[in-house]
Design a protein around this motif. Structure first.
Motif, PDB file in Angstrom:
ATOM      1  N   ASP A  54       0.253   4.000  -2.752  1.00  6.58           N
ATOM      2  CA  ASP A  54      -0.059   5.367  -2.345  1.00  6.58           C
ATOM      3  C   ASP A  54       0.872   6.363  -3.035  1.00  6.58           C
ATOM      4  O   ASP A  54       0.451   7.386  -3.576  1.00  6.58           O
ATOM      5  CB  ASP A  54       0.057   5.484  -0.830  1.00  6.58           C
ATOM      6  N   LYS A  98     -10.271   4.858  -2.355  1.00  2.74           N
ATOM      7  CA  LYS A  98     -11.284   5.875  -2.067  1.00  2.74           C
ATOM      8  C   LYS A  98     -10.649   7.198  -1.656  1.00  2.74           C
ATOM      9  O   LYS A  98     -11.220   8.268  -1.908  1.00  2.74           O
ATOM     10  CB  LYS A  98     -12.241   5.378  -0.979  1.00  2.74           C
ATOM     11  N   LYS A  99      -9.474   7.136  -1.059  1.00  5.21           N
ATOM     12  CA  LYS A  99      -8.741   8.359  -0.720  1.00  5.21           C
ATOM     13  C   LYS A  99      -8.478   9.195  -1.962  1.00  5.21           C
ATOM     14  O   LYS A  99      -8.480  10.435  -1.914  1.00  5.21           O
ATOM     15  CB  LYS A  99      -7.423   7.976  -0.038  1.00  5.21           C
ATOM     16  N   TYR A 100      -8.277   8.510  -3.095  1.00  2.00           N
ATOM     17  CA  TYR A 100      -8.029   9.208  -4.361  1.00  2.00           C
ATOM     18  C   TYR A 100      -9.289   9.289  -5.230  1.00  2.00           C
ATOM     19  O   TYR A 100      -9.210   9.502  -6.430  1.00  2.00           O
ATOM     20  CB  TYR A 100      -6.896   8.510  -5.119  1.00  2.00           C
ATOM     21  N   ARG A 101     -10.433   9.117  -4.593  1.00  2.00           N
ATOM     22  CA  ARG A 101     -11.746   9.235  -5.242  1.00  2.00           C
ATOM     23  C   ARG A 101     -11.923   8.215  -6.360  1.00  2.00           C
ATOM     24  O   ARG A 101     -12.513   8.502  -7.405  1.00  2.00           O
ATOM     25  CB  ARG A 101     -11.989  10.660  -5.734  1.00  2.00           C
ATOM     26  N   THR A 150      -7.044  16.942  -6.223  1.00  2.00           N
ATOM     27  CA  THR A 150      -8.037  16.199  -5.449  1.00  2.00           C
ATOM     28  C   THR A 150      -9.180  15.677  -6.302  1.00  2.00           C
ATOM     29  O   THR A 150      -9.853  14.729  -5.921  1.00  2.00           O
ATOM     30  CB  THR A 150      -8.622  17.091  -4.333  1.00  2.00           C
ATOM     31  N   ARG A 161       0.815  -1.223   0.000  1.00  2.00           N
ATOM     32  CA  ARG A 161       0.000   0.000   0.000  1.00  2.00           C
ATOM     33  C   ARG A 161       0.844   1.268   0.000  1.00  2.00           C
ATOM     34  O   ARG A 161       0.428   2.293  -0.540  1.00  2.00           O
ATOM     35  CB  ARG A 161      -0.956   0.002   1.193  1.00  2.00           C
ATOM     36  N   ALA A 174      -9.780   1.441   1.036  1.00  2.00           N
ATOM     37  CA  ALA A 174      -9.663   2.759   1.660  1.00  2.00           C
ATOM     38  C   ALA A 174      -8.671   3.640   0.902  1.00  2.00           C
ATOM     39  O   ALA A 174      -8.904   4.842   0.728  1.00  2.00           O
ATOM     40  CB  ALA A 174      -9.237   2.601   3.120  1.00  2.00           C
ATOM     41  N   LEU A 175      -7.573   3.050   0.437  1.00  2.00           N
ATOM     42  CA  LEU A 175      -6.577   3.818  -0.307  1.00  2.00           C
ATOM     43  C   LEU A 175      -7.153   4.340  -1.617  1.00  2.00           C
ATOM     44  O   LEU A 175      -6.985   5.519  -1.958  1.00  2.00           O
ATOM     45  CB  LEU A 175      -5.352   2.939  -0.580  1.00  2.00           C
TER      46      LEU A 175
END
Length: 255
Positions: free
Chosen positions: A33, A76-79, A44, A29, A73-74
């Motif tokens: 990331d 989704k962090k970057y949409r 964003t 990850r 989760a990772l």
């Protein structure tokens, strides 16, 4: 009599849904990331909650197990919005299902179909790349024509054919075609041609100022602005190997 009495409580219709593929070459990850941070350049809204299929075919055999919760989760962090996993080993199935993802089997390519190039596929930890191929590609004789402006947040997909837009494509809009894209106006949003893997597809615009372009899953972004010699002028975009080329309509100049 009230019109509502004749309305069905629910209708199910066929709808085209376009997703992106997140092609993993590692389950680390931290590496993923870092790769996504570099890819998006800190923007964003680089992805806009795009439906995402996680492709695990390139993961090394015998590598560390995938932390599905952490991976979701990772992304989704970057949409990116994960909805399915492709090319998963049978041993992964229960864990994938437990995290609310569906399983997808990639369709085999015909033997004579060329492999679609993706940028640095062997070296990059993740390539969030190509739109999901539709069930059938067009024969080049059909065209979808859009005569109204394509506004921010809108997504248009010309499945199995070329796309012609005679109005402006605004920032934040996304136009996708399995064939080529022709914009007889200003192209300011995102344009993805050859979405089903057609590397010969091109993007043409009378006034070129896109945020992102893609041919057959190979992307190029313009965080620092579109090249000045082609900006706000008639231009075309094509794929040469694994490189996106920009040319004037008269291809004497290239970037």
């Amino acid at each position: 009599m009230s019109k509502s009495l004749f309305q069905k409580p629910i209708e199910i219709k066929i709808s085209t849904v376009v997703a992106v593929s997140a092609i993993l070459a590692t389950a680390d990850r931290l590496a993923l990331d870092a790769a996504l941070a570099e890819m998006t350049g800190g923007t964003t809204d680089f992805f806009e909650d795009d439906l995402t299929v996680i492709d695990v075919a390139a993961l090394p055999a015998g590598g560390a197990p995938v932390d599905w919760g952490g991976l979701i989760a990772l992304l989704k962090k970057y949409r990116l919005n994960p909805v399915a996993v492709r090319n998963a080993a049978p041993a992964m199935a229960a864990d994938i299902a437990a995290h609310g993802l569906s399983l997808e089997t990639a369709s085999a390519k015909p033997k004579d179909e060329p492999t679609t190039p993706t940028p640095a596929a062997a070296a990059a930890p993740v390539v969030a790349a190509q739109a999901q191929p539709p069930a059938a590609a067009g024969n080049g004789t059909e065209v979808m024509i859009i005569d109204t402006p394509v506004r921010a947040g809108q997504r248009i997909y010309a499945r199995g054919c070329d796309l012609v837009v005679t109005a402006v494509v605004n920032n934040g809009a996304e136009i996708i075609a399995d064939g080529s894209i022709h914009v007889y106006n200003t192209l300011s949003g995102r344009a993805l041609a050859g979405a089903s893997g057609n590397a010969q597809a091109r993007i043409f615009a009378m006034n070129m100022a896109p945020e992102l372009v893609s041919i057959a899953g190979v992307y190029r972004t313009f965080e620092d602005g579109f090249p000045s010699e082609f900006a706000r002028a008639p231009a075309q975009i094509r794929l040469m190997g694994d490189r996106i080329d920009i040319l004037s309509v008269n291809p004497a100049t290239r970037a």
